[in-house]
Motif scaffolding. Structure first.
Motif, PDB file in Angstrom:
ATOM      1  N   SER A 224      68.173 -33.797  -5.912  1.00  6.11           N
ATOM      2  CA  SER A 224      67.078 -33.514  -4.981  1.00  6.11           C
ATOM      3  C   SER A 224      67.127 -32.088  -4.454  1.00  6.11           C
ATOM      4  CB  SER A 224      67.123 -34.503  -3.815  1.00  6.11           C
ATOM      5  OG  SER A 224      68.352 -34.379  -3.109  1.00  6.11           O
ATOM      6  N   SER A 225      68.325 -31.507  -4.318  1.00  9.90           N
ATOM      7  CA  SER A 225      68.409 -30.135  -3.828  1.00  9.90           C
ATOM      8  C   SER A 225      67.771 -29.166  -4.808  1.00  9.90           C
ATOM      9  CB  SER A 225      69.874 -29.752  -3.590  1.00  9.90           C
ATOM     10  OG  SER A 225      70.624 -29.875  -4.785  1.00  9.90           O
TER      11      SER A 225
ATOM     12  N   SER B 296      63.915 -29.689  -4.569  1.00 12.13           N
ATOM     13  CA  SER B 296      63.338 -29.150  -3.334  1.00 12.13           C
ATOM     14  C   SER B 296      63.209 -27.641  -3.373  1.00 12.13           C
ATOM     15  CB  SER B 296      64.204 -29.564  -2.142  1.00 12.13           C
ATOM     16  OG  SER B 296      65.519 -29.029  -2.269  1.00 12.13           O
TER      17      SER B 296
ATOM     18  N   PRO C  13      55.731 -25.934  -4.484  1.00 11.82           N
ATOM     19  CA  PRO C  13      54.901 -27.151  -4.573  1.00 11.82           C
ATOM     20  C   PRO C  13      54.069 -27.213  -5.838  1.00 11.82           C
ATOM     21  CG  PRO C  13      54.841 -26.240  -2.358  1.00 11.82           C
ATOM     22  CD  PRO C  13      55.564 -25.235  -3.204  1.00 11.82           C
TER      23      PRO C  13
ATOM     24  N   ARG D 116      56.101 -28.749  -8.863  1.00 12.88           N
ATOM     25  CA  ARG D 116      56.723 -30.057  -8.727  1.00 12.88           C
ATOM     26  C   ARG D 116      55.960 -31.144  -9.472  1.00 12.88           C
ATOM     27  NH1 ARG D 116      58.513 -30.174  -2.304  1.00 12.88           N
ATOM     28  NH2 ARG D 116      59.745 -28.241  -2.369  1.00 12.88           N
TER      29      ARG D 116
END
Length: 611
Positions: free
Chosen positions: A444-445, A448, A452, A455
């Motif tokens: 997840s790091s 993130s 945007p 993603r």
């Protein structure tokens, strides 16, 4: 948090007790390393000290073995042949008929019930020989439980057979519920042989797990294509050759081209958060599997597991039978004897199961160093880590069995508890690494950090190594255990050498397992067929042989060898190697027999070379 605090408290207690032992042992009144038994700070002894030995152990009484083979004066009154026939009948029952019956049941073979009848028949014959031997021979081992344990395992087998037999009533109900006209042949096939009501291709163990992988799609495409190559050839197809041959040929050409692009890709198209484009297209053309209720899948899985436990029960009876016949594990030898036999047997079975994985067992679960045909199953490394965790969390407290309240921790106890704690937390690490949820948290790091706009679910591709598992902690645990036990202090030099022998064998398996991961990291398995890395074949042999040498390192056995002039490390090693090779031959016979049965009922498949 509570678990971590508790573990920290245990480790703190171990450190404090170790410091206390250091202070106590610094006084002249206590010179022994453990505070008990007869281990000293000096170098290991070369010859057996009977005087010192009798201070800590009772004299070993006579046994069935000594009166059968050492008492020549009464040889005519002994009947070792009856014991040999008992052992032979039981070995044929538990290690020949039982595995054959399990394999036949997995494919609903017509002769399964006959083999199980032979299994129980051999048990009856073995019990008859045992009863005759005990009637003609004095009782040389008071309080032994070998017989009670044997009857318990037989009762367990009868319960499983009864459950399997009661399943016939369910098939009778299904047969008449269909409303078809009664016919003896169809009744025999559907009810007795369990054919016709459920598909014979599903098997009794893992029903409803049929799926098609890209290799199977190649076979289908070869049937559609008018220019199918031989199964062993790898042929390049022109993308424009079938352009004018109609929609069917064009569809086949598209799928073939898509599969070729998939096979040559350096990275998997499966994304971290979604299905790949290839999976979506291939799922349209995939044959739908028959839906099986979850309760039935769990029931058949549990039943199949319990059936296989019976084979390990047979091994347990072999070990306890040898102990009773030779008169071992009595008095204060008991705890050490049980520890060596149980732990050594665990490594022995671990080695045989690893060799079975190398041969192709559990390939349907993806445990044979292959790509799993179906998803949703834990990895073999997760199961290994779970077993390691259970072993560690239980053995941590068992090391203090036999100690009186208030007794300080001995050096040997601290050594063994330290190993058990390593098993405990290394098993937790292994399970965490195999958890898909934990992997997503760790990734997840990275996700993130993306913008945007980047993603998109199709934007992040998993590396090829995500297909397989590369978990080094099971190998690390066994390797560290082997290295530590190879340096284990012993009273006699022969005992030190035996511990070095099996410790180095376990360490060798650890190194070879790491080499397996290294080579598979370079070329991740993409086929559902077992890849059979040679390092696993060698490692399985070393692991099983090390477990057997572990059993041989029992204090009572090494002392008996020194008394009889058999304290030769090469002899112990050669015996362990010979028995291990025999066991590996038995393993390949069992796995091969099951594969042969499955090949007789499975539809023919043409293999092609991926080179």
């Amino acid at each position: 948090m509570r678990l971590s605090s508790y573990a920290l408290g245990v480790l703190s207690a171990l450190v404090v007790s170790a410091l206390a032992d250091v202070v106590v042992l610094s006084t002249p009144s206590l010179s022994r390393r453990d505070g008990d038994h007869h281990m000293s700070h000096g170098p290991p002894l070369l010859e057996l000290n009977e005087t010192e030995l009798t201070l800590h152990h009772q004299p070993i009484p006579e046994s069935y073995y000594t009166i059968d083979f050492d008492d020549l004066e009464h040889a005519s009154e002994r009947y070792p042949g009856l014991m040999f026939l008992h052992a032979t009948a039981m070995a044929l029952a538990w290690f020949v008929m039982l595995p054959a019956g399990i394999a036949m049941r997995s494919v609903n073979h017509a002769w399964h019930k006959m083999v199980m009848i032979a299994f129980y028949g051999l048990i009856v014959v073995g019990l008859a020989f045992s009863t005759a031997y005990r009637k003609l021979t004095p009782n040389m081992y008071e309080g032994q439980v070998h017989g009670k344990q044997g009857y318990t395992w037989i009762l367990f087998a009868l319960i499983l057979t009864t459950i399997d037999f009661l399943n016939i009533f369910r098939r009778v109900y299904l047969f008449f519920r269909n409303g078809q006209k009664f016919d003896f042949r169809s009744f025999w096939s559907s009810v007795i042989l369990d054919k016709g009501i459920s598909s014979s291709f599903e098997g009794a163990e893992y029903a409803g797990l049929v799926s098609e992988e890209p290799e199977e799609m190649d076979v289908t495409m070869e049937m559609v294509s008018p220019t199918s190559p031989p199964p062993h050839k790898h042929v390049h197809y022109d993308d424009n050759a079938l352009a004018d041959d109609g929609p069917t040929a064009q569809w086949a050409n598209d799928v073939r081209r898509h599969h070729r692009d998939y096979s040559q890709s350096a990275a998997s198209e499966t994304t971290l958060f979604g299905r790949s484009h290839f999976e979506e297209e291939s799922s349209i053309n995939r044959r739908p599997a028959k839906k099986v209720p979850l309760s039935r899948r769990i029931g058949t899985g549990v039943f199949a597991t319990l059936e296989r436990v019976l084979v390990f029960g047979g091994l347990m009876q072999v070990l306890s039978g040898i102990v009773v016949y030779t008169g071992g594990c009595r008095e204060n030898y008991l705890n050490g004897c049980l520890a060596h036999i149980i732990k050594g047997a665990i490594f022995w079975c671990y080695g045989l199961v690893s060799f079975a994985r190398y041969l192709g067992a559990f390939a349907e679960l993806g445990w044979a160093w292959n790509r799993a045909p179906a998803a949703g199953y834990p990895s073999a490394e997760f199961v290994e880590s779970l077993v390691i965790f259970i072993y560690g969390i239980t053995n941590t407290w068992m090391e203090r069995w036999g100690a009186r309240p208030g007794d300080p921790f001995t050096t040997k106890q601290i050594q063994h508890i330290g190993i058990a704690v390593m098993f405990w937390f290394a098993g937790l690490l292994g399970m965490a690494i195999e958890s898909k949820t934990v992997r997503q948290w760790l990734a997840s790091s990275t996700i993130s950090a993306l913008n945007p706009s980047q993603r998109d679910q199709e934007a992040v591709a998993e590396p090829p190594t995500y297909i397989a598992s590369f978990n080094p902690f099971p190998a690390l645990v066994v390797g560290v255990t082997g290295a530590a036990m190879a340096a284990h202090a012993q009273t006699y030099l022969f005992q030190v050498q035996i511990h070095q022998l099996w410790g180095n064998l376990l360490l060798a398996w650890s190194v070879l397992r790491c080499l397996t991961y290294f080579f598979l990291w370079l070329g991740v398995p993409r086929s559902m067929l077992p890849s059979r890395p040679p390092t696993e074949a060698l490692g399985s042999f070393f692991l099983a042989c090390g477990g057997l040498a572990f059993i041989f390192s029992t204090e009572e056995l090494t002392i008996a060898a020194m008394r009889r002039g058999r304290d030769d490390v090469m002899m112990f090693l050669n015996v362990a190697v010979a028995i291990t090779c025999f066991a590996l031959c038995w393993t390949i016979a069992v796995v091969g027999f099951k594969g042969y049965l499955k090949s007789r009922i499975a539809p023919p498949v043409a293999y092609h070379s991926s080179a």
